[in-house]
Design a protein around this motif. Structure first.
Motif, PDB file in Angstrom:
ATOM      1  N   GLN A  40      -2.885  -3.033  -5.049  1.00  0.00           N
ATOM      2  CA  GLN A  40      -2.032  -4.294  -4.237  1.00  0.00           C
ATOM      3  C   GLN A  40      -1.934  -3.730  -2.774  1.00  0.00           C
ATOM      4  O   GLN A  40      -1.679  -2.800  -2.248  1.00  0.00           O
ATOM      5  CB  GLN A  40      -0.596  -3.937  -4.600  1.00  0.00           C
ATOM      6  N   ASP A  41      -2.623  -4.960  -2.295  1.00  0.00           N
ATOM      7  CA  ASP A  41      -2.797  -4.764  -0.508  1.00  0.00           C
ATOM      8  C   ASP A  41      -1.266  -4.673   0.068  1.00  0.00           C
ATOM      9  O   ASP A  41      -0.481  -5.302  -0.508  1.00  0.00           O
ATOM     10  CB  ASP A  41      -3.461  -6.130   0.024  1.00  0.00           C
ATOM     11  N   GLY A  42      -1.283  -3.940   1.131  1.00  0.00           N
ATOM     12  CA  GLY A  42       0.021  -3.964   1.899  1.00  0.00           C
ATOM     13  C   GLY A  42       0.914  -2.877   1.029  1.00  0.00           C
ATOM     14  O   GLY A  42       2.063  -2.780   1.680  1.00  0.00           O
TER      15      GLY A  42
ATOM     16  N   ARG B 244       5.403   0.903  11.491  1.00  0.00           N
ATOM     17  CA  ARG B 244       4.242   0.818  12.531  1.00  0.00           C
ATOM     18  C   ARG B 244       3.734  -0.654  12.623  1.00  0.00           C
ATOM     19  O   ARG B 244       3.762  -1.405  11.705  1.00  0.00           O
ATOM     20  CB  ARG B 244       3.289   1.628  11.902  1.00  0.00           C
ATOM     21  N   ASP B 245       2.820  -0.928  13.481  1.00  0.00           N
ATOM     22  CA  ASP B 245       2.492  -2.312  13.835  1.00  0.00           C
ATOM     23  C   ASP B 245       1.243  -2.078  14.825  1.00  0.00           C
ATOM     24  O   ASP B 245       1.310  -2.802  15.820  1.00  0.00           O
ATOM     25  CB  ASP B 245       3.653  -3.308  14.254  1.00  0.00           C
TER      26      ASP B 245
ATOM     27  N   PRO C 170      -9.192   3.174  12.142  1.00  0.00           N
ATOM     28  CA  PRO C 170      -9.013   4.126  11.219  1.00  0.00           C
ATOM     29  C   PRO C 170      -9.152   5.385  11.807  1.00  0.00           C
ATOM     30  O   PRO C 170      -9.369   5.547  13.088  1.00  0.00           O
ATOM     31  CB  PRO C 170     -10.078   3.922  10.558  1.00  0.00           C
ATOM     32  N   GLU C 171      -8.157   6.317  11.255  1.00  0.00           N
ATOM     33  CA  GLU C 171      -8.070   7.853  11.752  1.00  0.00           C
ATOM     34  C   GLU C 171      -9.475   8.586  11.471  1.00  0.00           C
ATOM     35  O   GLU C 171      -9.812   8.482  10.216  1.00  0.00           O
ATOM     36  CB  GLU C 171      -7.015   8.395  10.968  1.00  0.00           C
ATOM     37  N   PRO C 172     -10.105   9.026  12.297  1.00  0.00           N
ATOM     38  CA  PRO C 172     -11.325   9.848  12.013  1.00  0.00           C
ATOM     39  C   PRO C 172     -11.132  10.923  11.032  1.00  0.00           C
ATOM     40  O   PRO C 172     -11.810  11.158  10.193  1.00  0.00           O
ATOM     41  CB  PRO C 172     -11.831  10.325  13.522  1.00  0.00           C
ATOM     42  N   GLY C 173     -10.070  11.369  10.820  1.00  0.00           N
ATOM     43  CA  GLY C 173      -9.898  12.555   9.762  1.00  0.00           C
ATOM     44  C   GLY C 173      -9.926  12.006   8.512  1.00  0.00           C
ATOM     45  O   GLY C 173     -10.318  12.696   7.465  1.00  0.00           O
TER      46      GLY C 173
ATOM     47  N   ASP D 154      -3.780   3.739   9.189  1.00  0.00           N
ATOM     48  CA  ASP D 154      -2.356   3.862   9.053  1.00  0.00           C
ATOM     49  C   ASP D 154      -1.449   3.323  10.032  1.00  0.00           C
ATOM     50  O   ASP D 154      -0.184   3.108  10.043  1.00  0.00           O
ATOM     51  CB  ASP D 154      -1.895   5.422   8.882  1.00  0.00           C
ATOM     52  N   GLU D 155      -2.130   3.004  11.128  1.00  0.00           N
ATOM     53  CA  GLU D 155      -1.370   2.564  12.377  1.00  0.00           C
ATOM     54  C   GLU D 155      -1.000   1.128  11.902  1.00  0.00           C
ATOM     55  O   GLU D 155       0.066   0.767  12.803  1.00  0.00           O
ATOM     56  CB  GLU D 155      -2.157   2.460  13.486  1.00  0.00           C
ATOM     57  N   THR D 156      -1.692   0.485  11.080  1.00  0.00           N
ATOM     58  CA  THR D 156      -0.978  -0.979  10.895  1.00  0.00           C
ATOM     59  C   THR D 156       0.473  -0.901   9.957  1.00  0.00           C
ATOM     60  O   THR D 156       0.950  -1.901   9.954  1.00  0.00           O
ATOM     61  CB  THR D 156      -1.943  -1.635   9.937  1.00  0.00           C
ATOM     62  N   GLY D 157       0.585   0.191   9.406  1.00  0.00           N
ATOM     63  CA  GLY D 157       1.843   0.267   8.749  1.00  0.00           C
ATOM     64  C   GLY D 157       1.784  -0.541   7.296  1.00  0.00           C
ATOM     65  O   GLY D 157       0.772  -1.230   6.777  1.00  0.00           O
ATOM     66  N   GLY D 158       2.925  -0.798   6.592  1.00  0.00           N
ATOM     67  CA  GLY D 158       3.040  -1.136   5.513  1.00  0.00           C
ATOM     68  C   GLY D 158       4.037  -0.975   4.502  1.00  0.00           C
ATOM     69  O   GLY D 158       5.056  -0.119   5.366  1.00  0.00           O
ATOM     70  N   SER D 159       4.157  -1.132   3.208  1.00  0.00           N
ATOM     71  CA  SER D 159       5.406  -1.018   2.258  1.00  0.00           C
ATOM     72  C   SER D 159       4.760   0.045   1.431  1.00  0.00           C
ATOM     73  O   SER D 159       3.585   0.568   1.475  1.00  0.00           O
ATOM     74  CB  SER D 159       5.622  -2.204   1.561  1.00  0.00           C
TER      75      SER D 159
END
Length: 797
Positions: free
Chosen positions: A569-571, A596-597, A602-605, A610-615
């Motif tokens: 499931q996306d998001g 987050r929005d 992408p986090e290189p690690g 994750d910066e886009t956020g979601g449920s």
């Protein structure tokens, strides 16, 4: 000409312009724009046309900035046309309708550039979304947070769309919660995709909505018909129309004035006045009269809407013609049909559109362009500019670890964490809104609800408490409550989560919605879950109990495929922790993640975006496990959130890894302890989120393909500590496919254990043994993975 009459004329002209633009947009996409494949582009000229008048009245006059609208999916082109007229859609996007990056097939708040309030596309969900958004608006207002006027939550639905059962589930919930400020406009064109609908559906709609406390307004006749009814013979004409079947009316509409005349004279006979009424009109006039329905009469619509002087829900049944104003109006095949080039040319001439000027805003209109421009600039809908709000992020405090002196389940831990938040007031706890479909007490919410109370717009007495009758539930209901108790309908739960999860954008006030349900019943609400995620709503769903671990409840309550839903499931970020300390740091992270929005960097690690956020989806269990005694450092907390960590680090000679997720941790640990007598370097990999491990792996792989050769995901980092010759045994209380992909990461051999068939009643031990996810089964899988070499140890009883 009076100013009011001039404004009416301008709006009527713009109605025709929007009809042309929507029709042309679809024609251009299918017949003019170059194609790269053989697929029909599609579009819905007829479905857009039946709403031409309503869309003009709403977007040209009625809608206020605070109103929110779920537009009928098949009216997407005429919605985009109106946004184009209002300066909120581009010609480029219309020219690329249904093309990559262009105006979307169905209105999308995340994919479209114009002002879409609610995505639609899975029919029926737009109506439910309007209901639950109105409830969320009332919740925000009751808390005293709303800084803006209350808007009307509006849905425009096709009549065939009301065959969707979820709409009636939503109506029932609205009735129970004193629904206000909700309007549904039913496009009663009496056609579905495949056929003409059954007769007298309007009576059914009227009865259903009235019984739910809605005001029902039917707009059946336009002003031309009303005037004709006042003529001698008008009553007979009206009686004939009221008794006419949908099929006959549709067929005559398509056939035109001569067919109308023949049918009417044959049916009504030589009755003097009515015959004169018919014969006094030309064929074109008669056709125009007989299709002058209430849903195509601007004056009637405006007056009817203006007459609503209350906030009770209203259902408007608008009689319309599918394909109104187009050559195939009324034809039963017109849903997916399109007018051909010759017909388009005739329509172009009728609208006085010059070749090469088809996209011009005011081309073919009789008045100066400046008048239309001035009219559109003062439309109330756009008076305040951007209608998509923002809200400040809420600070997330560190969650106090749950004291685990005895065995504890993740469901219990979830309840204790929320209970701790409820003990005091904080910006976070004040904004948490919980909800459940009649399972709050059995999914861990009882403590929260006892402290926070149930939300109701007016206080409701608890007779048991008032009479001194002992009860574990102290569920006071008042405007101060922070829990919405729903009926047993998972579609409603996910739609309400979606509405509450958009509160920051819809109403400018942030909520942290948390919904609970039994894990297997995610599948009952999957369409609404997908709908909520597609709109980028932000919420937490805690699904518990889960798996065959819910042993005595039997196969109907034992989930199998839900981990795959979590992965696909996306998001939605999916987690299945085994221990409560894991759950604590996941929940703390989730409260922030919801808010987050940021950009899709992408986090290189770990290569997670994750910066886009979601449920967030938490798959929890009622099975108590002994809790580890440990303090989670920053590194371990990060690994838990990113999807996994070494519970037992592999030694240098590791040839076997046991990878588990969730409640089967105890079985994996027990098996590893026994196998460790023979395989001392064995590793035990605790997977807290197969979803996030999988997502990071795919993201890193894409990054390498795009020129970042050193990109490495978290799961690659974990598995790189083990030889590629090592074997992995995976185990989960769910479908084995949820973890079997681990062998593709670095090429290690995987033997996946999980649940592939329906369960039954029994003890946990019985079911684990039957489905081969107990410690003995893990040991047998380990032997087979080690080239069949028997392990030198005793079985676990």
């Amino acid at each position: 000409m009076s100013d009011h009459h001039a404004q009416s004329t301008i709006l009527e002209n713009l109605e025709k312009k929007a009809l042309w633009l929507s029709t042309w947009t679809i024609h251009h996409a299918n017949s003019i724009r170059p194609k790269s494949d053989s697929l029909k582009v599609g579009g819905h000229q007829a479905s857009s046309a039946s709403l031409s008048t309503l869309m003009a009245v709403l977007y040209g006059a009625v809608l206020q900035p605070e109103d929110r609208v779920a537009v009928k999916p098949h009216a997407s082109p005429i919605f985009h046309a109106w946004q184009y007229l209002l300066g909120r859609q581009t010609r480029e996007n219309l020219e690329n309708f249904r093309g990559f990056g262009g105006a979307q097939s169905y209105p999308s708040r995340t994919k479209d550039a114009d002002d879409v309030d609610f995505s639609t596309g899975s029919v029926g969900l737009g109506g439910a979304m309007a209901v639950f958004s109105a409830m969320v608006q009332d919740y925000v207002a009751a808390k005293g947070w709303g800084k803006r006027a209350s808007g009307r939550m509006i849905s425009i639905l096709g009549d065939a769309e009301l065959d969707e059962g979820n709409l009636y589930e939503a109506l029932l919930e609205g009735k129970k919660h004193d629904l206000r400020n909700c309007w549904w406009f039913i496009d009663y064109n009496r056609q579905s995709l495949d056929a003409v609908t059954k007769d007298a559906q309007n009576a059914f709609f009227r009865d259903v909505f009235s019984s739910m406390g809605w005001e029902v307004v039917e707009l059946k006749y336009g002003s031309l018909l009303e005037a004709a009814f006042a003529e001698p013979g008008g009553k007979q004409l009206r009686d004939w129309i009221d008794g006419c079947s949908n099929q006959i009316y549709a067929a005559l509409t398509f056939s035109g004035g001569a067919a109308w005349r023949e049918q009417l004279l044959n049916d009504l006979g030589d009755q003097g006045d009515v015959s004169h009424l018919i014969e006094s009109r030309t064929d074109d006039e008669l056709a125009r009269l007989m299709t002058n329905l209430g849903g195509h009469d601007q004056r009637s619509l405006m007056q009817t809407i203006a007459s609503i002087d209350h906030d009770r829900p209203v259902c408007f049944i608008l009689y319309t013609v599918k394909g109104y104003g187009l050559p195939f109006a009324g034809h039963k095949d017109n849903h997916s049909g399109q007018i051909n080039s010759a017909q388009l040319g005739i329509l172009r001439d009728a609208h006085q559109i010059r070749t090469g000027h088809e996209w011009d805003l005011f081309e073919g209109l009789p008045r100066p362009a400046s008048e239309y421009d001035a009219f559109l600039n003062q439309v109330p809908f756009i008076a305040q500019g951007c209608r998509r709000y923002t809200a400040a992020r809420i600070n997330v405090p560190e969650l106090t670890p749950v004291s685990a002196k005895a065995a504890l389940s993740t469901q219990e831990g979830f309840g204790k964490l929320l209970d701790d938040l409820a003990r005091g007031s904080s910006p976070l706890s004040d904004r948490i809104l919980t909800m459940a479909p009649d399972v709050a007490t059995s999914t861990g919410l009882a403590g929260w609800v006892n402290r926070k109370g149930v939300f109701a717009k007016t206080p409701i007495a608890d007779e048991f408490r008032d009479r001194g009758i002992a009860s574990m539930q102290k569920w006071a209901a008042s405007p101060e409550g922070a829990h919405i108790e729903l009926g047993i309908a998972e579609m409603n739960l996910f739609t309400l989560l979606g509405a509450a999860g958009l509160s920051h954008a819809l109403f400018g006030e942030r909520l942290i919605p948390i919904g609970t349900l039994y894990d297997p019943f995610i599948e009952r609400g999957k369409d609404a879950l997908n709908y909520a995620c597609y709109q980028d709503a932000r919420f937490i769903v805690a699904a518990t109990p889960s798996g065959i671990t819910l042993a005595p409840e039997g196969g109907a309550h034992q989930s199998i495929g839900t981990p795959l839903i979590g992965i696909s499931q996306d998001g939605l970020a999916s987690f299945e922790p085994a221990f409560v300390d894991e759950l604590s740091c996941i929940l703390e992270w989730s409260f922030d993640y919801l808010q987050r929005d940021g950009e899709e960097a992408p986090e290189p690690g770990d290569w997670l975006r994750d910066e886009t956020g979601g449920s967030v989806y938490l798959r929890l269990s009622t099975h108590k496990l002994e809790q580890p005694t440990r303090t989670l450092g920053d590194g371990l907390r990060r690994d838990i959130v990113n999807g996994g960590y070494w519970l037992r680090k592999p030694g240098p000679g590791c040839t076997l890894v046991i990878a588990y997720t969730g409640v089967v941790a105890a079985e994996a640990i027990a098996a590893a302890g026994r196998i460790g007598q023979d395989q001392r370097d064995i590793g035990v990999l605790a997977i807290t989120s197969a979803d996030r491990l999988n997502a990071g792996w795919h993201a890193a792989d894409r990054a390498r393909a795009l020129g970042h050769p050193n990109a490495q995901s978290h799961v690659e980092t974990l598995l790189s500590e083990v030889s590629r010759d090592a074997a992995i045994v995976t185990v989960t209380d769910g479908h084995p496919l949820a973890l079997s992909w681990l062998g593709s990461v670095l090429g290690q051999r995987v033997r996946p254990l999980g649940v592939e068939h329906f369960g039954q009643t029994g003890s946990i031990a019985d079911l684990y043994r039957a489905h081969r996810i107990d410690a003995d089964a893990i040991m047998r899988a380990a032997e087979l993975s080690l080239n069949g070499r028997p392990l030198r140890l005793a079985r676990i009883s």
